[in-house]
Design an enzyme around this catalytic site. Sequence first.
Site, PDB file in Angstrom:
ATOM      1  N   GLU A 235     -12.180   0.724 -10.230  1.00 23.92           N
ATOM      2  CA  GLU A 235     -11.829  -0.240 -11.281  1.00 23.92           C
ATOM      3  C   GLU A 235     -12.707  -0.139 -12.528  1.00 23.92           C
ATOM      4  OE1 GLU A 235      -9.849  -1.322  -7.701  1.00 23.92           O
ATOM      5  OE2 GLU A 235     -12.010  -1.105  -8.029  1.00 23.92           O
TER       6      GLU A 235
ATOM      7  N   GLU B 276       0.818  -1.211   0.000  1.00 19.28           N
ATOM      8  CA  GLU B 276       0.000   0.000   0.000  1.00 19.28           C
ATOM      9  C   GLU B 276       0.854   1.263   0.000  1.00 19.28           C
ATOM     10  OE1 GLU B 276      -3.063   0.089  -0.513  1.00 19.28           O
ATOM     11  OE2 GLU B 276      -3.845  -1.885  -0.012  1.00 19.28           O
TER      12      GLU B 276
ATOM     13  N   ASP C  95      -5.081 -10.055  -7.783  1.00 21.78           N
ATOM     14  CA  ASP C  95      -5.472  -9.285  -8.961  1.00 21.78           C
ATOM     15  C   ASP C  95      -4.344  -8.568  -9.688  1.00 21.78           C
ATOM     16  OD1 ASP C  95      -5.157  -7.663  -6.745  1.00 21.78           O
ATOM     17  OD2 ASP C  95      -6.991  -6.527  -7.037  1.00 21.78           O
TER      18      ASP C  95
ATOM     19  N   ARG D 120       0.686   3.794  -3.265  1.00 19.32           N
ATOM     20  CA  ARG D 120       0.024   5.069  -2.979  1.00 19.32           C
ATOM     21  C   ARG D 120       1.013   6.213  -2.781  1.00 19.32           C
ATOM     22  NH1 ARG D 120      -5.599   3.908   0.220  1.00 19.32           N
ATOM     23  NH2 ARG D 120      -5.730   1.661  -0.113  1.00 19.32           N
TER      24      ARG D 120
END
Length: 662
Positions: free
Chosen positions: A563, A295, A428, A299
């Site tokens: 998404e 993360e 993913d 980010r």
Amino acid sequence: MYSPQQRDFISVTLGNQAGRNYDNSKTWRRQSCWRKWKQLSRLQRSLISFLFVFMMFCGIAAYPSLSEHWKDTLYSVTAGDAQVKAFQDESHQDGELKQVKPAIVPAVDVPLPRAPPNTQPQKLRRPNPNKRGPPFLQNRLSKKENAEEPKINKKENEAEAIPNDKDEERNNIISWRRMEIEPERVTAALSDTKKEEKPLPNTNAKGTGALNERQKAVIEAFQHAWKGYKQYAWGHDELKPISKTYSEWFGLGLTLVDALDTMWILGQKEEFEEAKKWVINELNLGKNVDVNLFETTIRILGGLLSTYNLTSDKVFLDKASELGNRLLPAFSTPSKIPYSDVNIGRGTAHPPRWTSDSTVAEVTSIQLEFRELSRLTKEDKYQTAVDEVMKRIHKLGGKKDGLVPMFINTNSGQFSHLGVYTLGARADSYYEYLLKQWIQGGRKEADLLEDYLHAIEGVKKNLIRKSEPSKLTFVGELSHNQFSPKMDHLVCFLPGTLALGAHHGLTADHMELAKELMETCYQMYAQIETGLSPEIVHFNLSPHNGKDVEVKPADRHNLLRPETVESLFYMYRLTRDKKYQNWGWEILQNFNKYTRVGTGGYTSINNVRSPENPEPRDKMESFFLGETLKYFFLLFSDDFNLINLDQYIFNTEAHVLPIWIT
């Protein structure tokens, strides 16, 4: 006459109890609990029964909170990708890698439309604990939050709240049947593709075309969200717009850093300069705090690198370099598969407390950022670290037709929890980053392309089905050879990734599959009462059932995810089909209707199926500004040179990184 015998014991006589003497009988010694219970008065028995029922009720009421904590801890998710290939030797010999295009000029300032009217008031409700998506390993809230629950009066609700729905909580690909991939053939295909491309429209001197009404609406939405963050959560990680406070995850100004490049692209110059000052003066990367490697990389590191590439302002590169050095201890493992958590102040790293595993998405979705940091700083250590991860995963067994399990052990370097394959959470972005690393590096790294193509074929073979009755193409999951028609909203990154691959010369059937999946992702919004997609849907496979989509109570929440909007952007940019813009416009209007908070900000909601009361969760994720609104703005733009897809790629947090040339 006998003389008295001498006694060698002591005799004790017990007094009379309740009218009877102790006689050592079974009746006395084995008096049951039932008899004792019956001896109590009726008032005493009633009080004990009431206390027992009350304690049971409290335990049941407390269970969701405990479940939330355990699940958020156990599924440190969020999804991450594999490691990055090392710089090509020939690239170092022929010359350093350079950015394709100079910095992008921010969008022009324009007058904005009025804000949409505020919607019906809502009562704030505690969020449902069944969350999926970015891992909330640390939920450190301010002392103010912990001290008391937010209290909202009716007037505030009428001004702020928004209709919401009743229940809650990134992604790809398949197999080339082990065929060998020849880079030369792919390059030739790319050349042919580019010859067929339509010329891009001219842009003005500032590098952007005139803004249309839909883009202006996105800017207005951004300003409204930023207003709430600036007023109630400035410098903190996330805004809680209804209670007008904030929550901390890492304590690194997550929303602010995530939104830097969005502000630049949208032309919000004043807000950008103010945020830049905070980065220079307040962003402390030496805090004694555990952060999630994945993360923080996508980010914060991605946001800093993107902003540097767009602005050429060295302050952002300096911060990115410092952060990269502080994250490197995560790779100090026996297998070189990184730990999930790093203490950026102490320079130590560790796995989660409950396991030595990392998720595959976490360790394979940090490559774009570390590779770019190596290119900019000319220090190979960052790319070398992530390259080790990709090399190992390329050779690992345990895959199924190119599909990877969700977990990998940091000690052994082997996949764990075999048999479960998904394009949703925890796997993913592995697939996304295979393709994007190949594009980033100039389409030279054959192993990455091979793994991507193989995985896409695996998706087609094992995970693709069609729903009933509308025959919607969807991506399910496989668990120990059992198919589940479950599809996360996270999987809606796949249409855009497939379309991007086709644009860069891969097989045309990828684009056809992208179109089918894009329709499905849109229907995940259109068939829901609020017009907003739930976190997870289950598709109907029975011809006797009249509905394609089923939503379970625990999956009805919407987290303002990007998404679907991301894939709509790619599909419009690469096909020029206006319907994708129209679909996006519908979604933006529904965000404004059901998630907008009157005093500033947008909130996640618990129940997309209840237009009357969507049940606001009182949380605005950083990716709403970093990704969702950015992709909306780009989707509505007809200036195809604004972040040209032949020159830039987006990381999984929508941060802009250049494609390398030599």
